[in-house]
Design a protein around this motif. Structure first.
Motif, PDB file in Angstrom:
ATOM      1  N   PRO A   1       7.147   0.043   7.147  1.00  0.00           N
ATOM      2  CA  PRO A   1       6.942   1.332   6.474  1.00  0.00           C
ATOM      3  C   PRO A   1       7.773   1.391   5.195  1.00  0.00           C
ATOM      4  O   PRO A   1       8.924   0.952   5.167  1.00  0.00           O
ATOM      5  CB  PRO A   1       7.422   2.357   7.503  1.00  0.00           C
ATOM      6  N   THR A   2       7.189   1.933   4.154  1.00  0.00           N
ATOM      7  CA  THR A   2       7.842   1.987   2.847  1.00  0.00           C
ATOM      8  C   THR A   2       9.230   2.612   2.933  1.00  0.00           C
ATOM      9  O   THR A   2      10.180   2.119   2.319  1.00  0.00           O
ATOM     10  CB  THR A   2       6.963   2.762   1.849  1.00  0.00           C
ATOM     11  N   GLU A   3       9.382   3.667   3.715  1.00  0.00           N
ATOM     12  CA  GLU A   3      10.672   4.353   3.798  1.00  0.00           C
ATOM     13  C   GLU A   3      11.742   3.540   4.530  1.00  0.00           C
ATOM     14  O   GLU A   3      12.918   3.852   4.455  1.00  0.00           O
ATOM     15  CB  GLU A   3      10.521   5.743   4.441  1.00  0.00           C
TER      16      GLU A   3
ATOM     17  N   TYR B   1       2.629  -4.865   4.045  1.00  0.00           N
ATOM     18  CA  TYR B   1       2.030  -5.701   5.077  1.00  0.00           C
ATOM     19  C   TYR B   1       2.292  -7.159   4.724  1.00  0.00           C
ATOM     20  O   TYR B   1       1.968  -7.598   3.616  1.00  0.00           O
ATOM     21  CB  TYR B   1       0.525  -5.443   5.157  1.00  0.00           C
TER      22      TYR B   1
ATOM     23  N   ARG C   1       0.862  -1.186   0.000  1.00  0.00           N
ATOM     24  CA  ARG C   1       0.000   0.000   0.000  1.00  0.00           C
ATOM     25  C   ARG C   1       0.894   1.230   0.000  1.00  0.00           C
ATOM     26  O   ARG C   1       2.097   1.132   0.166  1.00  0.00           O
ATOM     27  CB  ARG C   1      -0.899   0.003   1.230  1.00  0.00           C
ATOM     28  N   ALA C   2       0.303   2.382  -0.133  1.00  0.00           N
ATOM     29  CA  ALA C   2       1.071   3.620  -0.206  1.00  0.00           C
ATOM     30  C   ALA C   2       1.936   3.847   1.030  1.00  0.00           C
ATOM     31  O   ALA C   2       3.055   4.336   0.932  1.00  0.00           O
ATOM     32  CB  ALA C   2       0.136   4.809  -0.399  1.00  0.00           C
ATOM     33  N   ASN C   3       1.452   3.450   2.206  1.00  0.00           N
ATOM     34  CA  ASN C   3       2.185   3.744   3.438  1.00  0.00           C
ATOM     35  C   ASN C   3       3.030   2.599   3.961  1.00  0.00           C
ATOM     36  O   ASN C   3       3.735   2.758   4.954  1.00  0.00           O
ATOM     37  CB  ASN C   3       1.211   4.195   4.530  1.00  0.00           C
ATOM     38  N   GLY C   4       2.972   1.425   3.343  1.00  0.00           N
ATOM     39  CA  GLY C   4       3.773   0.331   3.862  1.00  0.00           C
ATOM     40  C   GLY C   4       3.532  -0.991   3.167  1.00  0.00           C
ATOM     41  O   GLY C   4       2.676  -1.125   2.297  1.00  0.00           O
TER      42      GLY C   4
ATOM     43  N   CYS D   1       3.839  -4.771   9.602  1.00  0.00           N
ATOM     44  CA  CYS D   1       3.859  -3.699   8.611  1.00  0.00           C
ATOM     45  C   CYS D   1       5.263  -3.122   8.576  1.00  0.00           C
ATOM     46  O   CYS D   1       5.842  -2.793   9.618  1.00  0.00           O
ATOM     47  CB  CYS D   1       2.863  -2.610   8.968  1.00  0.00           C
TER      48      CYS D   1
END
Length: 64
Positions: free
Chosen positions: A38-40, A25, A20-23, A36
């Motif tokens: 985080p993407t960063e 899962y 998803r955009a924020n991470g 989860c």
């Protein structure tokens, strides 16, 4: 959202990965546990895991 299930082998759980955009899962399909990432943080986590695998490969055979 993008989702995919990965078969880990006969004696292992399947993993469902949802991006998803924020991470990212990751869910163990046998027990439903989910984490989860985080993407960063993904690139740093990948680098850390690669480093751990390299350390493991350098261990003497009897310590693996």
């Amino acid at each position: 959202m993008i989702a995919k299930t990965f078969y880990m082998g006969e004696h292992y759980s399947e993993l469902e990965v949802i991006v998803r955009a924020n991470g990212i899962y990751i869910t163990d399909t046998d027990d439903g546990d989910c984490i989860c990432i985080p993407t960063e943080r993904l690139q740093q986590l990948k680098a850390d895991i690669d480093s751990m695998l390299n350390e493991q490969n350098e261990l003497p055979r009897d310590l693996k």
